[in-house]
Scaffold this motif. Sequence first.
Motif, PDB file in Angstrom:
ATOM      1  N   GLY B 187       0.824  -1.212   0.000  1.00 19.27           N
ATOM      2  CA  GLY B 187       0.000   0.000   0.000  1.00 19.27           C
ATOM      3  C   GLY B 187       0.851   1.252   0.000  1.00 19.27           C
ATOM      4  N   LEU B 188       1.914   1.239   0.790  1.00 20.79           N
ATOM      5  CA  LEU B 188       2.789   2.422   0.856  1.00 20.79           C
ATOM      6  C   LEU B 188       3.458   2.672  -0.498  1.00 20.79           C
ATOM      7  CD1 LEU B 188       4.427   2.067   4.392  1.00 20.79           C
ATOM      8  CD2 LEU B 188       2.808   3.805   3.639  1.00 20.79           C
ATOM      9  N   ARG B 189       3.852   1.573  -1.152  1.00 19.98           N
ATOM     10  CA  ARG B 189       4.484   1.729  -2.469  1.00 19.98           C
ATOM     11  C   ARG B 189       3.491   2.324  -3.473  1.00 19.98           C
ATOM     12  NH1 ARG B 189       4.687  -1.922  -6.903  1.00 19.98           N
ATOM     13  NH2 ARG B 189       6.085  -1.050  -8.449  1.00 19.98           N
ATOM     14  N   LEU B 190       2.261   1.781  -3.450  1.00 18.31           N
ATOM     15  CA  LEU B 190       1.239   2.313  -4.362  1.00 18.31           C
ATOM     16  C   LEU B 190       0.964   3.776  -4.042  1.00 18.31           C
ATOM     17  CD1 LEU B 190      -1.346  -0.614  -4.458  1.00 18.31           C
ATOM     18  CD2 LEU B 190       0.174   0.119  -6.274  1.00 18.31           C
ATOM     19  N   GLY B 191       0.863   4.058  -2.735  1.00 18.24           N
ATOM     20  CA  GLY B 191       0.621   5.446  -2.308  1.00 18.24           C
ATOM     21  C   GLY B 191       1.726   6.364  -2.785  1.00 18.24           C
ATOM     22  N   LEU B 192       2.954   5.880  -2.686  1.00 18.74           N
ATOM     23  CA  LEU B 192       4.111   6.679  -3.109  1.00 18.74           C
ATOM     24  C   LEU B 192       4.067   6.942  -4.620  1.00 18.74           C
ATOM     25  CD1 LEU B 192       6.659   7.883  -1.912  1.00 18.74           C
ATOM     26  CD2 LEU B 192       7.835   5.731  -2.302  1.00 18.74           C
ATOM     27  N   ILE B 193       3.665   5.921  -5.380  1.00 23.11           N
ATOM     28  CA  ILE B 193       3.560   6.098  -6.842  1.00 23.11           C
ATOM     29  C   ILE B 193       2.475   7.128  -7.166  1.00 23.11           C
ATOM     30  CG2 ILE B 193       2.867   4.934  -8.984  1.00 23.11           C
ATOM     31  CD1 ILE B 193       4.252   2.415  -7.906  1.00 23.11           C
ATOM     32  N   PHE B 194       1.311   6.979  -6.524  1.00 27.80           N
ATOM     33  CA  PHE B 194       0.217   7.934  -6.764  1.00 27.80           C
ATOM     34  C   PHE B 194       0.676   9.349  -6.410  1.00 27.80           C
ATOM     35  CE2 PHE B 194      -3.839   5.115  -6.489  1.00 27.80           C
ATOM     36  CZ  PHE B 194      -3.245   4.197  -7.319  1.00 27.80           C
ATOM     37  N   CYS B 195       1.382   9.431  -5.273  1.00 22.15           N
ATOM     38  CA  CYS B 195       1.904  10.725  -4.794  1.00 22.15           C
ATOM     39  C   CYS B 195       2.802  11.353  -5.849  1.00 22.15           C
ATOM     40  CB  CYS B 195       2.760  10.477  -3.566  1.00 22.15           C
ATOM     41  SG  CYS B 195       2.080  11.058  -2.073  1.00 22.15           S
ATOM     42  N   LEU B 196       3.777  10.584  -6.297  1.00 24.56           N
ATOM     43  CA  LEU B 196       4.783  11.117  -7.231  1.00 24.56           C
ATOM     44  C   LEU B 196       4.124  11.569  -8.537  1.00 24.56           C
ATOM     45  CD1 LEU B 196       7.948  11.416  -7.657  1.00 24.56           C
ATOM     46  CD2 LEU B 196       7.708   9.424  -9.101  1.00 24.56           C
ATOM     47  N   ILE B 197       3.234  10.719  -9.064  1.00 22.26           N
ATOM     48  CA  ILE B 197       2.563  11.058 -10.323  1.00 22.26           C
ATOM     49  C   ILE B 197       1.832  12.395 -10.186  1.00 22.26           C
ATOM     50  CG2 ILE B 197       0.668  10.399 -11.862  1.00 22.26           C
ATOM     51  CD1 ILE B 197       1.363   7.486 -11.285  1.00 22.26           C
ATOM     52  N   ASN B 198       1.073  12.510  -9.103  1.00 18.40           N
ATOM     53  CA  ASN B 198       0.268  13.719  -8.927  1.00 18.40           C
ATOM     54  C   ASN B 198       1.126  14.937  -8.609  1.00 18.40           C
ATOM     55  OD1 ASN B 198      -2.830  13.157  -8.966  1.00 18.40           O
ATOM     56  ND2 ASN B 198      -1.861  11.351  -8.121  1.00 18.40           N
ATOM     57  N   ILE B 199       2.170  14.735  -7.830  1.00 17.08           N
ATOM     58  CA  ILE B 199       3.020  15.862  -7.446  1.00 17.08           C
ATOM     59  C   ILE B 199       3.739  16.425  -8.677  1.00 17.08           C
ATOM     60  CG2 ILE B 199       5.217  16.363  -6.263  1.00 17.08           C
ATOM     61  CD1 ILE B 199       4.032  14.908  -3.819  1.00 17.08           C
ATOM     62  N   VAL B 200       4.351  15.555  -9.471  1.00 15.92           N
ATOM     63  CA  VAL B 200       5.057  16.041 -10.676  1.00 15.92           C
ATOM     64  C   VAL B 200       4.059  16.686 -11.643  1.00 15.92           C
ATOM     65  CG1 VAL B 200       6.449  15.362 -12.673  1.00 15.92           C
ATOM     66  CG2 VAL B 200       6.939  14.388 -10.445  1.00 15.92           C
ATOM     67  N   GLY B 201       2.886  16.060 -11.784  1.00 15.01           N
ATOM     68  CA  GLY B 201       1.858  16.599 -12.672  1.00 15.01           C
ATOM     69  C   GLY B 201       1.419  17.993 -12.246  1.00 15.01           C
TER      70      GLY B 201
END
Lengths: 267, 256
Positions: B187-201
């Motif tokens: 879950g943390l890994r998925l959360g981190l991926i979602f975070c990164l995608i949205n933050i860079v976007g």
Amino acid sequence: MASTANVGLAARPARAVGGQADVVAIRVAIIALLVVVWELASASGLFYRDVVPSLLAIGTALVKVLANPEFYHHLGVTLLEVGAALAIGGTLGLLVGFALGGSRFLSQAFEHYLYYLGPTPKIIFFPIMIMWFGVGPASKVAMGTLSCFFPIVLSVASGMRQIDPVLIRVGRSFKASRWQTAIKIHLPAMRAPILNGVRLGLGVAIIGTLLAETKLSNVGVGYLIMQAYSVFDMPRMYAMLIVLFTLAIGANALVGRLAGPAAARRS
Amino acid sequence: MATQHSTQSSWAAALFGFAVLVAATCVVEWMLRLGLLNRYIVPLPSEVMLSLPRIVIEEKIAGAFATTFLECFYAMLLVTVVGILTGILLYRFTALRAATETWVAAAASAPIVLAYPLFLVVFGRTMTTIVMIGFIAGLPPVILKTLEGLAGTRRVLVDVGRSLKLGAWQMFAKILLPAALPTVFVGLRLGLIFCLINIVGVEFLINYGGLGQVINDRAERYDLAGTYAAIGFVILTSVLFFIVTERIERWLRPQT
């Protein structure tokens, strides 16, 4: 951007431990609490004017938005862009997915590139799309296409590999031609993964297209949201976000329902 | 013997894939030099390669990278604390879980990033806006996976805890949490991926700090090669990030 929202996040059926009545009561209580907190925040004056408008103001703005014919023109443009993106990206995704799923060699050669490129934020490609396709709807369609291609291709390729080999052997024993095998065995067996891929693709196509509209556009719902933002018409912005979220979640649920429970489990 | 053959074949396939990519790049370079493609739209791949060091120096990539990293860190800190605690809360109160689990799952697929103008109004054009979008985007997977991990604890382990008459806290700390940890990390890994995608976007969309802004700056200056190089750099960073987090997750996952 939430293109990776496909990785085992489907909620399992809630256990009726507390009973259905308890569940309904808790849901009603949570919604009531949120409404009260929202109205208190709106009336408190703690926020800048209209940052948290009253629910009545949002409701009024929602009615005005829905009664305005101009909104439907913009909505139509956005829906056309998303539809075109899904058609192009979906077709490409299906073709590439079938090729990768049907050949172990091609899968080993190219699929890891797609797998790792899939979750990257696609909106960063928007400057390139503007250079290639201009500032009109074509660049938004291209953004949507790029966004939905990856989940569809990965879902189709993975689904293709999971077809029960017994079905293929049955086809061979009946001396089915390549075309008959594709139509009678592959396609029916691939229904769930294809629809699941389309569901995921639709979600990210909507996001890709609308984000592109918010960045640079003079038509579409994304443009309307930015227009409301630039004149600080917060109730209208909330109203349009509500419409947008309802449409996005509704479309997702509709395709999910078409895909059936098997696809829901896969997601 | 069969394994050796399979490894050789997978290496050959990987090599073929890479060769095709290199060949495609060479074809584009050749078409651009011959004037078959417009150099005002597509820069020479060789120029893009040469622009990479320039981007790193001129755009102070290290600083942009640090900004994005910091935003991800703050967002993930919030996601970890709020997500895991909410997951535990929902596990503890089954009626609450039954009432809200589908909502959390719906939030995971909701296009939250589209509400970024709203966040801009509430938090201003600041790092807080970016962190909050990352936080909200990364939260649902952590809640759901924490819940899944705790609920999926093997019955026999819980029974052993009961037979040892462990208290509620001991049961949680000694049995439930260790059993749930691998799933929580997923879950943390998925959360981190979602975070990164949205933050860079969002960095790109609001042109504020970090790797996303680097692309925007180059595009606004119509530095074609620089824009392509900056996009390539962000993709490379994302891919490396996904590979590393995937390896960590695999390492944490118990061997079956």
